[in-house]
Design a protein around this motif. Sequence first.
Motif, PDB file in Angstrom:
ATOM      1  N   ASP A   1       0.841  -1.196   0.000  1.00  0.00           N
ATOM      2  CA  ASP A   1       0.000   0.000   0.000  1.00  0.00           C
ATOM      3  C   ASP A   1       0.875   1.244   0.000  1.00  0.00           C
ATOM      4  O   ASP A   1       1.440   1.622   1.013  1.00  0.00           O
ATOM      5  CB  ASP A   1      -0.931   0.025   1.204  1.00  0.00           C
ATOM      6  CG  ASP A   1      -1.958   1.135   1.126  1.00  0.00           C
ATOM      7  OD1 ASP A   1      -1.904   1.964   0.179  1.00  0.00           O
ATOM      8  OD2 ASP A   1      -2.833   1.189   2.000  1.00  0.00           O
ATOM      9  N   LYS A   2       1.006   1.816  -1.174  1.00  0.00           N
ATOM     10  CA  LYS A   2       1.752   3.060  -1.324  1.00  0.00           C
ATOM     11  C   LYS A   2       0.856   4.124  -1.947  1.00  0.00           C
ATOM     12  O   LYS A   2       1.337   5.001  -2.666  1.00  0.00           O
ATOM     13  CB  LYS A   2       3.014   2.826  -2.168  1.00  0.00           C
ATOM     14  CG  LYS A   2       4.020   1.933  -1.462  1.00  0.00           C
ATOM     15  CD  LYS A   2       5.339   1.887  -2.187  1.00  0.00           C
ATOM     16  CE  LYS A   2       6.326   1.049  -1.389  1.00  0.00           C
ATOM     17  NZ  LYS A   2       7.658   1.048  -1.997  1.00  0.00           N
ATOM     18  N   THR A   3      -0.439   4.042  -1.665  1.00  0.00           N
ATOM     19  CA  THR A   3      -1.359   5.039  -2.188  1.00  0.00           C
ATOM     20  C   THR A   3      -0.977   6.413  -1.644  1.00  0.00           C
ATOM     21  O   THR A   3      -0.566   6.555  -0.495  1.00  0.00           O
ATOM     22  CB  THR A   3      -2.823   4.720  -1.818  1.00  0.00           C
ATOM     23  OG1 THR A   3      -2.919   4.508  -0.415  1.00  0.00           O
ATOM     24  CG2 THR A   3      -3.325   3.499  -2.546  1.00  0.00           C
TER      25      THR A   3
ATOM     26  N   ARG B   1       1.583   8.133  -2.318  1.00  0.00           N
ATOM     27  CA  ARG B   1       3.035   8.320  -2.167  1.00  0.00           C
ATOM     28  C   ARG B   1       3.555   9.266  -3.245  1.00  0.00           C
ATOM     29  O   ARG B   1       3.410   9.012  -4.438  1.00  0.00           O
ATOM     30  CB  ARG B   1       3.745   6.978  -2.278  1.00  0.00           C
ATOM     31  CG  ARG B   1       5.248   7.081  -2.078  1.00  0.00           C
ATOM     32  CD  ARG B   1       5.857   5.679  -1.995  1.00  0.00           C
ATOM     33  NE  ARG B   1       7.272   5.772  -1.707  1.00  0.00           N
ATOM     34  CZ  ARG B   1       8.224   5.457  -2.573  1.00  0.00           C
ATOM     35  NH1 ARG B   1       7.909   5.039  -3.779  1.00  0.00           N
ATOM     36  NH2 ARG B   1       9.488   5.562  -2.229  1.00  0.00           N
ATOM     37  N   VAL B   2       4.171  10.356  -2.815  1.00  0.00           N
ATOM     38  CA  VAL B   2       4.748  11.339  -3.725  1.00  0.00           C
ATOM     39  C   VAL B   2       6.211  11.545  -3.316  1.00  0.00           C
ATOM     40  O   VAL B   2       6.509  11.797  -2.152  1.00  0.00           O
ATOM     41  CB  VAL B   2       3.989  12.681  -3.677  1.00  0.00           C
ATOM     42  CG1 VAL B   2       4.658  13.715  -4.561  1.00  0.00           C
ATOM     43  CG2 VAL B   2       2.533  12.473  -4.085  1.00  0.00           C
ATOM     44  N   VAL B   3       7.110  11.413  -4.293  1.00  0.00           N
ATOM     45  CA  VAL B   3       8.543  11.591  -4.054  1.00  0.00           C
ATOM     46  C   VAL B   3       9.044  12.680  -4.997  1.00  0.00           C
ATOM     47  O   VAL B   3       8.880  12.563  -6.209  1.00  0.00           O
ATOM     48  CB  VAL B   3       9.318  10.272  -4.298  1.00  0.00           C
ATOM     49  CG1 VAL B   3      10.815  10.488  -4.109  1.00  0.00           C
ATOM     50  CG2 VAL B   3       8.804   9.172  -3.394  1.00  0.00           C
TER      51      VAL B   3
ATOM     52  N   ASN C   1       4.194  11.411  -8.352  1.00  0.00           N
ATOM     53  CA  ASN C   1       3.298  10.451  -7.712  1.00  0.00           C
ATOM     54  C   ASN C   1       3.711   9.024  -8.038  1.00  0.00           C
ATOM     55  O   ASN C   1       3.768   8.632  -9.195  1.00  0.00           O
ATOM     56  CB  ASN C   1       1.855  10.690  -8.153  1.00  0.00           C
ATOM     57  CG  ASN C   1       0.886   9.836  -7.389  1.00  0.00           C
ATOM     58  OD1 ASN C   1       0.991   8.615  -7.368  1.00  0.00           O
ATOM     59  ND2 ASN C   1      -0.075  10.462  -6.757  1.00  0.00           N
ATOM     60  N   HIS C   2       3.996   8.249  -7.000  1.00  0.00           N
ATOM     61  CA  HIS C   2       4.335   6.838  -7.128  1.00  0.00           C
ATOM     62  C   HIS C   2       3.265   5.982  -6.446  1.00  0.00           C
ATOM     63  O   HIS C   2       3.534   4.828  -6.080  1.00  0.00           O
ATOM     64  CB  HIS C   2       5.701   6.553  -6.481  1.00  0.00           C
ATOM     65  CG  HIS C   2       6.844   7.172  -7.190  1.00  0.00           C
ATOM     66  ND1 HIS C   2       7.543   6.540  -8.184  1.00  0.00           N
ATOM     67  CD2 HIS C   2       7.411   8.402  -7.070  1.00  0.00           C
ATOM     68  CE1 HIS C   2       8.494   7.330  -8.634  1.00  0.00           C
ATOM     69  NE2 HIS C   2       8.431   8.475  -7.970  1.00  0.00           N
ATOM     70  N   GLY C   3       2.079   6.526  -6.280  1.00  0.00           N
ATOM     71  CA  GLY C   3       1.028   5.862  -5.513  1.00  0.00           C
ATOM     72  C   GLY C   3       0.392   4.687  -6.216  1.00  0.00           C
ATOM     73  O   GLY C   3      -0.084   4.793  -7.337  1.00  0.00           O
TER      74      GLY C   3
ATOM     75  N   LYS D   1      -1.377   0.426  -5.132  1.00  0.00           N
ATOM     76  CA  LYS D   1      -1.768  -0.519  -4.087  1.00  0.00           C
ATOM     77  C   LYS D   1      -1.962  -1.887  -4.728  1.00  0.00           C
ATOM     78  O   LYS D   1      -2.503  -1.997  -5.827  1.00  0.00           O
ATOM     79  CB  LYS D   1      -3.066  -0.065  -3.434  1.00  0.00           C
ATOM     80  CG  LYS D   1      -3.517  -0.903  -2.266  1.00  0.00           C
ATOM     81  CD  LYS D   1      -4.760  -0.287  -1.629  1.00  0.00           C
ATOM     82  CE  LYS D   1      -5.133  -0.957  -0.350  1.00  0.00           C
ATOM     83  NZ  LYS D   1      -6.287  -0.284   0.288  1.00  0.00           N
TER      84      LYS D   1
ATOM     85  N   ASP E   1      -2.807   5.268  -8.357  1.00  0.00           N
ATOM     86  CA  ASP E   1      -3.395   6.590  -8.168  1.00  0.00           C
ATOM     87  C   ASP E   1      -3.641   7.153  -9.568  1.00  0.00           C
ATOM     88  O   ASP E   1      -2.914   6.829 -10.520  1.00  0.00           O
ATOM     89  CB  ASP E   1      -2.427   7.522  -7.426  1.00  0.00           C
ATOM     90  CG  ASP E   1      -2.311   7.210  -5.928  1.00  0.00           C
ATOM     91  OD1 ASP E   1      -2.965   6.263  -5.452  1.00  0.00           O
ATOM     92  OD2 ASP E   1      -1.544   7.924  -5.263  1.00  0.00           O
TER      93      ASP E   1
ATOM     94  N   TYR F   1      -0.549   8.525 -11.061  1.00  0.00           N
ATOM     95  CA  TYR F   1       0.626   7.672 -10.900  1.00  0.00           C
ATOM     96  C   TYR F   1       1.571   7.886 -12.079  1.00  0.00           C
ATOM     97  O   TYR F   1       1.151   7.860 -13.244  1.00  0.00           O
ATOM     98  CB  TYR F   1       0.167   6.214 -10.820  1.00  0.00           C
ATOM     99  CG  TYR F   1       1.237   5.164 -10.798  1.00  0.00           C
ATOM    100  CD1 TYR F   1       2.204   5.142  -9.806  1.00  0.00           C
ATOM    101  CD2 TYR F   1       1.265   4.163 -11.757  1.00  0.00           C
ATOM    102  CE1 TYR F   1       3.181   4.150  -9.766  1.00  0.00           C
ATOM    103  CE2 TYR F   1       2.230   3.164 -11.727  1.00  0.00           C
ATOM    104  CZ  TYR F   1       3.190   3.168 -10.734  1.00  0.00           C
ATOM    105  OH  TYR F   1       4.147   2.187 -10.701  1.00  0.00           O
TER     106      TYR F   1
END
Length: 75
Positions: free
Chosen positions: A6-8, A10-12, A16-18, A20, A33, A36
């Motif tokens: 679960d990496k919903t 996730r922003v680096v 956006n790397h989100g 699941k 996402d 994504y």
Amino acid sequence: MKVVLDKTGRVVDGVNHGRKVTTDGEYFYKTFDKDYCRRENFIKAYEDGFFYGIAPALKSLIVDGGEIVGYITEA
């Protein structure tokens, strides 16, 4: 459903790397996402037939509002 990853949300560095991954034991369900960073790459590869024969476990796409937001594979 059991959550595998679960990496919903996730922003680096603003990217956006989100995503699941869940499973019901028979299939894996990967959802992205909407923004994504690799979603468009996946869609283009799918539309170009890249996965045909390479990823036989790919069973279906997950679509929301007419947009591809993930896929289903065999476990």
